[in-house]
Design a protein around this motif. Sequence first.
Motif, short mmCIF file in Angstrom:
data_model
loop_
_atom_site.label_atom_id
_atom_site.label_comp_id
_atom_site.label_asym_id
_atom_site.label_seq_id
_atom_site.Cartn_x
_atom_site.Cartn_y
_atom_site.Cartn_z
N LYS A 101 2.26 10.00 -5.26
CA LYS A 101 3.24 11.08 -5.27
C LYS A 101 2.70 12.35 -5.92
O LYS A 101 3.19 13.45 -5.65
CB LYS A 101 4.51 10.63 -6.00
CG LYS A 101 5.35 9.63 -5.21
CD LYS A 101 6.59 9.21 -5.98
CE LYS A 101 7.42 8.20 -5.18
NZ LYS A 101 8.61 7.75 -5.93
N SER A 135 3.73 -0.48 -7.43
CA SER A 135 4.61 0.61 -7.87
C SER A 135 3.81 1.72 -8.53
O SER A 135 4.07 2.92 -8.32
CB SER A 135 5.67 0.08 -8.84
OG SER A 135 6.57 -0.79 -8.19
N SER A 136 2.80 1.34 -9.31
CA SER A 136 1.96 2.34 -9.97
C SER A 136 1.14 3.11 -8.95
O SER A 136 0.92 4.32 -9.10
CB SER A 136 1.05 1.69 -11.01
OG SER A 136 0.04 0.90 -10.40
N LYS A 155 2.06 3.78 -5.84
CA LYS A 155 2.98 4.71 -5.19
C LYS A 155 3.22 5.94 -6.05
O LYS A 155 3.27 7.07 -5.54
CB LYS A 155 4.30 4.00 -4.88
CG LYS A 155 4.18 2.95 -3.81
CD LYS A 155 5.43 2.10 -3.68
CE LYS A 155 6.60 2.89 -3.17
NZ LYS A 155 7.78 2.02 -2.91
N GLU A 156 3.34 5.74 -7.35
CA GLU A 156 3.55 6.87 -8.25
C GLU A 156 2.32 7.78 -8.27
O GLU A 156 2.43 9.01 -8.28
CB GLU A 156 3.87 6.39 -9.66
CG GLU A 156 5.26 5.80 -9.80
CD GLU A 156 6.35 6.80 -9.38
OE1 GLU A 156 6.29 7.96 -9.84
OE2 GLU A 156 7.24 6.41 -8.61
N LYS A 157 1.14 7.19 -8.26
CA LYS A 157 -0.09 7.99 -8.24
C LYS A 157 -0.18 8.82 -6.96
O LYS A 157 -0.61 9.97 -6.98
CB LYS A 157 -1.31 7.07 -8.38
CG LYS A 157 -1.47 6.44 -9.75
CD LYS A 157 -2.66 5.50 -9.78
CE LYS A 157 -2.81 4.85 -11.15
NZ LYS A 157 -3.94 3.87 -11.18
#
Length: 324
Positions: free
Chosen positions: A39, A32-33, A35-37
């Motif tokens: 973005k 999840s982290s 994927k956020e990076k």
Amino acid sequence: MGRNIGDFPLEQLREYKPEMIGRPDDFNEFWSSQKEKMKAIKPNITVSRRPYPVPAVEVMDLTFESWDGTPLKGIFIKPAGVEECPVIVSFHGYTGSCGLAIDYLKWPALGVAVYSLDVRGQGSSPDYARYGNGSRVPGWMLSGILNHENYYYTNMYRDLILQLQWIRSEEALVNPSSLGVMGSSQGGGLALAAAALGEDVDYVVSDWPFMTHFDRALDIALQGPYMEIIKYFKLNDPQGKNWDPVKKTLSYIDSLHFCDSITCPALMAVGLEDSSTPPSTVFAAFNHLQSTDKEIEVYPHFTHEMNGFHEEKKLAFVGGQLMK
């Protein structure tokens, strides 16, 4: 039918659903982290349309500059003149490449556009990452093997997350009315990971996936990339002192560990004489899929090889998805 060389009988394979005891406690948090990076990154894309002798399609060469600046080379093929259509992302096998436009003509015939990119370090793509270990064994499986944060396949998964985010963005080359992911061997493992890590993936096609159920694969695979890990211990670490760090790294990219978060329709395939991606590792992935619409095609006498009969089934499966 089929000799099931070195693996379970088919009846047992159909029930084989091992517990995911090797999945790290922070597995979902870690990805999840990532994927956020991704973005926060806007990739640079270079596109060059090429002349092509089939007027019904348009073919473009791509360079996709990924999160660390690595320029990933690839192709894009779509039905001529369309701005919105179904899209498939195709992932290639180990040591392979994005292929030629002719390899994908069946998909535009269905009205589908295809992206295919060489993964980092393979095909025509370089790899700008620097890894903290060497090895006497050639191959990509061991690059960064002692550090899951900077492992070769961790970096590749970051690439595919960024690619899928871009394909769903307004900057993409066509507006996707639906999105599928597919691949065989290494590409099959990447397709499973992409189905879990991507946003709004509508279906997945995964043939005899590699990077799947390492706990089993490292015990029984007799050839193919899994053997790089075995040779690493034989030549670099003969008493297995780094076994736990290696297994930890692999646990973060094991496509089996993504399968219980996959709910989209899925088509898989397995050859019962495959000693590169053993049948039990494929069935483990299939049986953990949470998809209510899923099917696995079994080919008793096939090894780790392309299968024209299954290509027909894939065409029918994707056609069925487009009619929903």
